[in-house]
Structure formats: structure tokens, C-alpha cells
Design a protein around this motif. Sequence first.
Motif: not given
Length: 77
Positions: A29-46
Amino acid sequence: MVTPVRVVIALCLFVPFVAMLWVGSYAKTDPAFIGIPFFYWYQMAWVLISTALTMIAYQLWRRDQRGRSSRKGGVAE
């Protein structure tokens, strides 16, 4: 025939699969980006990175095919 351009194309298409299949690297879950857990924003970045890499691979493939057809003197298949 394996050429350096085709190796780059293969890497552009292969890297996103490895990044997404290696779940242990982003199952946190960390590091969070603007309140979004790492798991989610990492996938969206990809999703964006994969799009860019696929576009690069396509452009390289087109350039490679044009080069091959001009050397042959024919039309690309």
C-alpha cells in the motif's frame, strides 16, 4: 532474422508483462500517491507506460519493414 531493432521491439513488448506478472514487487500500500495506494497507481502507471512502449515498438517495426522492402525492391508484407 534477429536484428538489434527487433530485439528492442521484443523488449518493448516484453517489459510490461514482466512488470505486471511480478506481483510481489507492487503488492503493498505504501507509498501512496494523492491518497491512492501503491498497488493501484503502479498498475495505472503501467497502462500508460505500456501504451508508450507499444507505440515505440510499432514505429520501430514499421521503420524496419520499410527498410526491408526498400532493400528488396518490393512491397512490405
